[in-house]
Design an enzyme around this catalytic site. Structure first.
Site, PDB file in Angstrom:
ATOM      1  N   LYS A  74     -42.689  32.226 -22.714  1.00  0.00           N
ATOM      2  CA  LYS A  74     -42.963  31.867 -21.313  1.00  0.00           C
ATOM      3  C   LYS A  74     -41.660  31.540 -20.592  1.00  0.00           C
ATOM      4  CE  LYS A  74     -46.364  31.495 -19.409  1.00  0.00           C
ATOM      5  NZ  LYS A  74     -47.222  32.462 -18.646  1.00  0.00           N
TER       6      LYS A  74
ATOM      7  N   TYR B  16     -44.466  30.636 -28.400  1.00  0.00           N
ATOM      8  CA  TYR B  16     -45.198  30.720 -27.121  1.00  0.00           C
ATOM      9  C   TYR B  16     -44.334  30.223 -25.971  1.00  0.00           C
ATOM     10  CZ  TYR B  16     -48.183  29.066 -23.290  1.00  0.00           C
ATOM     11  OH  TYR B  16     -48.705  28.805 -22.050  1.00  0.00           O
TER      12      TYR B  16
ATOM     13  N   ASN C  91     -51.084  20.661 -19.608  1.00  0.00           N
ATOM     14  CA  ASN C  91     -52.284  21.143 -20.312  1.00  0.00           C
ATOM     15  C   ASN C  91     -53.521  21.086 -19.422  1.00  0.00           C
ATOM     16  OD1 ASN C  91     -50.430  20.695 -22.492  1.00  0.00           O
ATOM     17  ND2 ASN C  91     -52.195  20.727 -23.863  1.00  0.00           N
ATOM     18  N   ASN C  92     -54.233  22.189 -19.389  1.00  0.00           N
ATOM     19  CA  ASN C  92     -55.481  22.260 -18.632  1.00  0.00           C
ATOM     20  C   ASN C  92     -56.677  22.041 -19.561  1.00  0.00           C
ATOM     21  OD1 ASN C  92     -55.242  24.586 -15.883  1.00  0.00           O
ATOM     22  ND2 ASN C  92     -53.600  23.407 -16.776  1.00  0.00           N
TER      23      ASN C  92
ATOM     24  N   LEU D  67     -57.714  22.535 -28.132  1.00  0.00           N
ATOM     25  CA  LEU D  67     -58.038  21.205 -28.657  1.00  0.00           C
ATOM     26  C   LEU D  67     -59.362  20.624 -28.140  1.00  0.00           C
ATOM     27  CD1 LEU D  67     -57.329  18.600 -30.254  1.00  0.00           C
ATOM     28  CD2 LEU D  67     -56.036  17.843 -28.244  1.00  0.00           C
TER      29      LEU D  67
ATOM     30  N   ASP E  36     -57.114  42.734 -16.156  1.00  0.00           N
ATOM     31  CA  ASP E  36     -57.126  42.038 -17.444  1.00  0.00           C
ATOM     32  C   ASP E  36     -57.329  43.071 -18.554  1.00  0.00           C
ATOM     33  OD1 ASP E  36     -57.907  38.772 -18.213  1.00  0.00           O
ATOM     34  OD2 ASP E  36     -58.086  40.329 -19.754  1.00  0.00           O
TER      35      ASP E  36
ATOM     36  N   THR F 211     -45.855  27.267 -17.753  1.00  0.00           N
ATOM     37  CA  THR F 211     -46.265  26.053 -18.455  1.00  0.00           C
ATOM     38  C   THR F 211     -45.138  25.026 -18.490  1.00  0.00           C
ATOM     39  OG1 THR F 211     -46.784  25.239 -20.681  1.00  0.00           O
ATOM     40  CG2 THR F 211     -45.644  27.324 -20.577  1.00  0.00           C
ATOM     41  N   ASP F 212     -45.507  23.752 -18.633  1.00  0.00           N
ATOM     42  CA  ASP F 212     -44.484  22.708 -18.804  1.00  0.00           C
ATOM     43  C   ASP F 212     -43.852  22.781 -20.203  1.00  0.00           C
ATOM     44  OD1 ASP F 212     -46.639  21.778 -20.321  1.00  0.00           O
ATOM     45  OD2 ASP F 212     -46.602  19.744 -19.507  1.00  0.00           O
ATOM     46  N   GLU F 213     -44.451  23.583 -21.101  1.00  0.00           N
ATOM     47  CA  GLU F 213     -43.912  23.643 -22.470  1.00  0.00           C
ATOM     48  C   GLU F 213     -42.515  24.256 -22.511  1.00  0.00           C
ATOM     49  OE1 GLU F 213     -46.680  24.686 -25.544  1.00  0.00           O
ATOM     50  OE2 GLU F 213     -48.397  24.134 -24.310  1.00  0.00           O
TER      51      GLU F 213
ATOM     52  N   ARG G 289     -48.601  20.624 -36.779  1.00  0.00           N
ATOM     53  CA  ARG G 289     -48.066  21.938 -36.393  1.00  0.00           C
ATOM     54  C   ARG G 289     -46.539  21.874 -36.519  1.00  0.00           C
ATOM     55  NH1 ARG G 289     -49.271  22.677 -30.270  1.00  0.00           N
ATOM     56  NH2 ARG G 289     -51.164  23.752 -30.924  1.00  0.00           N
TER      57      ARG G 289
ATOM     58  N   ALA H  87     -51.391  36.397 -20.269  1.00  0.00           N
ATOM     59  CA  ALA H  87     -50.439  35.976 -21.304  1.00  0.00           C
ATOM     60  C   ALA H  87     -51.190  35.772 -22.605  1.00  0.00           C
ATOM     61  CB  ALA H  87     -49.759  34.663 -20.909  1.00  0.00           C
TER      62      ALA H  87
ATOM     63  N   SER I 291     -51.629  32.910 -25.066  1.00  0.00           N
ATOM     64  CA  SER I 291     -51.491  31.510 -24.641  1.00  0.00           C
ATOM     65  C   SER I 291     -51.672  30.463 -25.737  1.00  0.00           C
ATOM     66  CB  SER I 291     -52.504  31.232 -23.517  1.00  0.00           C
ATOM     67  OG  SER I 291     -53.819  31.211 -24.040  1.00  0.00           O
TER      68      SER I 291
ATOM     69  N   THR J 205     -58.378  40.904 -23.954  1.00  0.00           N
ATOM     70  CA  THR J 205     -58.028  40.571 -25.338  1.00  0.00           C
ATOM     71  C   THR J 205     -59.095  39.638 -25.905  1.00  0.00           C
ATOM     72  OG1 THR J 205     -56.830  38.527 -24.847  1.00  0.00           O
ATOM     73  CG2 THR J 205     -55.576  40.598 -24.659  1.00  0.00           C
TER      74      THR J 205
END
Ligand SMILES: NC(=O)c1ccc[n+]([C@@H]2O[C@H](COP(=O)([O-])OP(=O)(O)OC[C@H]3O[C@@H](n4cnc5c(N)ncnc54)[C@H](O)[C@@H]3O)[C@@H](O)[C@H]2O)c1
Length: 345
Positions: A159, A155, A184-185, A195, A31, A130-132, A285, A81, A83, A34
């Site tokens: 990904k 983002y 989302n986790n 959030l 790692d 990610t599902d994004e 956003r 990443a 994120s 960051t």
């Protein structure tokens, strides 16, 4: 397994490291530390003989080559990443550098190491995504592994690019990869700019709880410990070259999620109830995806994984964890940008 976990000092990576060590695997946590990293997330395992830490950046190929040669892992779990979607709107370059270029460097060094080892079939490169990458759904439907990619934020675009690189390193060079795309986790050790911690911490401070737009954006929430278990299942049993969607079967509109958290806080801290009075709708956003929802049936049917923790139970545990771990989040709130409204475009 001897796992090289990238991003192991982050939110999900640290859960993966804790679970992997509990399951008896050796872990090398790589790692760069960051702003989003917190080594305290690993306090429960740092003394384990199974755990080692390497401070290194996935953009640094020499460091990657040295780490592969020194530790000789049997598998890589790639979570490192940038994120945070809002940060990607203000400063996309870091997302391209780490998520795209960094992943390419890691793939190249993993491939070189795997080839030097004689291309062992049992080696795995697990890319955690990610599902994004699938973009936004309407009111109906679910993301499957066949859903076309349509990322909307810097983002998710970075990904998506990294997913394509991983796929190509399998198709072109035969690197034994598996991929997963998760919703989302949430849970303990979630960095206080995301959030759910923002809601909890603003409510505790008696500050406005910001809800973007009309609060109608839908996410499919997964407890982080369930995700860590899913990732260990996928790297252990997943079919090479295949991707797996991971989700919680727990869709909620943001506003409903925020109200659930407020009700938990009302019960735990009745003196400050009703916390809902703090809810404040703020400018949305730009490019905010409306709905994400995951069809995780491949992972259930082929590998037998299902989420164990319901959204209600997971939120209850998460709120309790933040109440009990004030020094952890207070220290992180001083880091640059945390608590500021980012990503207005
Ligand atoms: N959080 C979610 O809800 C979610 C959902 C699905 C997938 N994911 C993916 O899971 C992974 C982990 O997410 P997270 O929420 O734990 O992120 P995080 O921001 O909490 O942690 C990221 C970690 O990566 C490290 N890192 C960043 N850049 C690096 C670099 N150049 N070199 C080495 N290390 C670097 C950071 O120091 C940090 O410890 C990411 O790849 C993310 O895209 C996250």
């Amino acid at each position: 397994m001897k796992l090289l976990v990238t991003g192991g000092a982050g939110f999900i990576g640290s859960a993966v490291v804790r679970h992997a060590i509990a399951a008896g695997h050796e872990v090398i946590n790589l790692d760069a530390l960051t702003y989003a990293a917190c080594l305290e997330n690993l306090a429960s395992v740092e003394a384990s003989p199974l755990y080692r830490f390497e401070k290194a950046d996935i953009r640094d190929r020499d460091a990657l080559a040295r780490i592969f040669e020194t530790h000789r892992p049997t598998a890589v779990m790639h979570l490192a990443a940038e994120s945070h979607v809002d940060r990607s709107i203000d400063a996309p370059d870091a997302f391209i550098d780490t998520n795209v270029t960094g992943t390419a460097h890691l793939l190249q060094e993993a491939r070189a190491y795997w080839e030097r080892q004689g291309r062992p079939e049992e080696f795995r490169f697990h890319h955690v995504s990610t599902d994004e990458v699938f973009g936004s759904l309407g009111a109906e439907g679910l993301f499957t592994e066949e859903t076309p990619y349509a990322p909307n934020s810097p983002y998710s675009a970075s990904k998506a690019a990294s997913d394509h690189l991983v796929r190509a390193w399998h198709a072109t060079y035969g690197l034994p990869v598996v991929l997963s795309n998760c919703s989302n986790n949430y849970g303990p050790f979630h960095f206080p700019e995301k959030l759910i911690p923002v809601v909890i911490l603003n409510a505790l401070a008696g500050r406005p709880i910001p809800v973007y737009g009309d609060g109608g954006n839908v996410r499919d929430w997964l407890f982080v410990e369930d995700h860590a278990e899913a990732l260990l299942t996928i790297i252990g049993q997943g079919e090479v070259g295949r991707s797996y969607n991971v989700g919680g079967n727990a869709e909620a509109k943001n506003i409903d999620l925020v109200r659930m958290i407020c009700r938990i806080l009302d019960r735990l801290l009745p003196g400050a109830a009703p916390h809902e009075d703090l809810i404040t709708f703020v400018t949305d956003r730009p490019g905010h995806d409306r709905r994400y929802a995951i069809d995780a049936s491949r992972l259930r049917d082929e590998l037998g994984w299902q989420p164990r923790v319901t959204l209600e139970e997971g939120l209850e545990q998460t709120v309790a964890w933040y109440l009990e771990n004030r020094p952890w989040w207070q220290a992180l709130q001083d880091r640059a940008g945390v608590g500021d409204r980012l990503g207005l475009g």
